[in-house]
Design a protein around this motif. Sequence first.
Motif, PDB file in Angstrom:
ATOM      1  N   ALA A 144       0.841  -1.205   0.000  1.00  7.92           N
ATOM      2  CA  ALA A 144       0.000   0.000   0.000  1.00  7.92           C
ATOM      3  C   ALA A 144       0.874   1.253   0.000  1.00  7.92           C
ATOM      4  O   ALA A 144       0.587   2.213  -0.723  1.00  7.92           O
ATOM      5  N   ALA A 145       1.935   1.243   0.788  1.00  7.49           N
ATOM      6  CA  ALA A 145       2.844   2.393   0.826  1.00  7.49           C
ATOM      7  C   ALA A 145       3.508   2.600  -0.528  1.00  7.49           C
ATOM      8  O   ALA A 145       3.650   3.735  -0.992  1.00  7.49           O
ATOM      9  N   GLU A 146       3.896   1.521  -1.181  1.00  9.79           N
ATOM     10  CA  GLU A 146       4.535   1.625  -2.499  1.00  9.79           C
ATOM     11  C   GLU A 146       3.557   2.166  -3.536  1.00  9.79           C
ATOM     12  O   GLU A 146       3.907   3.022  -4.351  1.00  9.79           O
ATOM     13  N   ILE A 147       2.334   1.688  -3.508  1.00  6.13           N
ATOM     14  CA  ILE A 147       1.321   2.195  -4.436  1.00  6.13           C
ATOM     15  C   ILE A 147       1.100   3.689  -4.189  1.00  6.13           C
ATOM     16  O   ILE A 147       1.029   4.487  -5.133  1.00  6.13           O
ATOM     17  N   ASN A 148       1.024   4.088  -2.920  1.00  7.10           N
ATOM     18  CA  ASN A 148       0.861   5.513  -2.603  1.00  7.10           C
ATOM     19  C   ASN A 148       2.054   6.318  -3.103  1.00  7.10           C
ATOM     20  O   ASN A 148       1.885   7.409  -3.660  1.00  7.10           O
ATOM     21  N   ARG A 149       3.286   5.803  -2.914  1.00 12.15           N
ATOM     22  CA  ARG A 149       4.477   6.500  -3.388  1.00 12.15           C
ATOM     23  C   ARG A 149       4.416   6.702  -4.903  1.00 12.15           C
ATOM     24  O   ARG A 149       4.674   7.789  -5.409  1.00 12.15           O
ATOM     25  N   GLU A 150       4.039   5.652  -5.622  1.00  8.12           N
ATOM     26  CA  GLU A 150       3.926   5.743  -7.081  1.00  8.12           C
ATOM     27  C   GLU A 150       2.903   6.801  -7.484  1.00  8.12           C
ATOM     28  O   GLU A 150       3.133   7.572  -8.416  1.00  8.12           O
ATOM     29  N   GLN A 151       1.784   6.816  -6.798  1.00  8.99           N
ATOM     30  CA  GLN A 151       0.729   7.767  -7.146  1.00  8.99           C
ATOM     31  C   GLN A 151       1.113   9.200  -6.793  1.00  8.99           C
ATOM     32  O   GLN A 151       0.738  10.143  -7.499  1.00  8.99           O
ATOM     33  N   ILE A 152       1.851   9.385  -5.691  1.00  3.07           N
ATOM     34  CA  ILE A 152       2.343  10.717  -5.358  1.00  3.07           C
ATOM     35  C   ILE A 152       3.249  11.210  -6.478  1.00  3.07           C
ATOM     36  O   ILE A 152       3.115  12.349  -6.945  1.00  3.07           O
ATOM     37  N   GLU A 153       4.160  10.358  -6.923  1.00  6.42           N
ATOM     38  CA  GLU A 153       5.064  10.751  -8.018  1.00  6.42           C
ATOM     39  C   GLU A 153       4.284  11.056  -9.293  1.00  6.42           C
ATOM     40  O   GLU A 153       4.599  12.017  -9.996  1.00  6.42           O
TER      41      GLU A 153
END
Length: 161
Positions: A144-153
């Motif tokens: 979930a954190a990785e998906i959020n990081r990708e979406q922030i970028e």
Amino acid sequence: MADGSARRSAAIARQGEAMQEFMARAVLFQDAVARSVGLNGTDLQAVGLLMSSGPATPGELAARTGLTAGGAVTAMIDRLERAGYVTRTRDDADRRRVIVTANPEPVLAGVGPVYARVAQRWNEYLATLTDEQIEFAGDLLAEAAEINREQIEALRGTGRG
């Protein structure tokens, strides 16, 4: 098979609702923690990033937080410095560069007790789970954190792919 499919669909829907609730509560929690020590949420996240990722120039800190590199980041650093949470020093290698470094002691004195209470409650809950459940939960949260990081970028236009 249809019964299993309906059960899976319901579980996926419930997971989505739970994640949405968790993310909203996490943002509100961080804001409440920040306000309890006289900061705003972005300021607290910035000092947290400095603590976890190390010192940074104002421009690097702007990139980490998503703030513009101009006045907003300078004002944030000013607030954090006044609160005693960061220091600004000149880079020994290039005196034109400013390095912002977190001062962990006052940060932990201010917000540490709140996070300690949360950690205690969380650890009490984790103690009720099996090792496999804990491992799964860790994997789920990391993804979930990785998906959020990708979406922030992606939202900031800095996506890697």
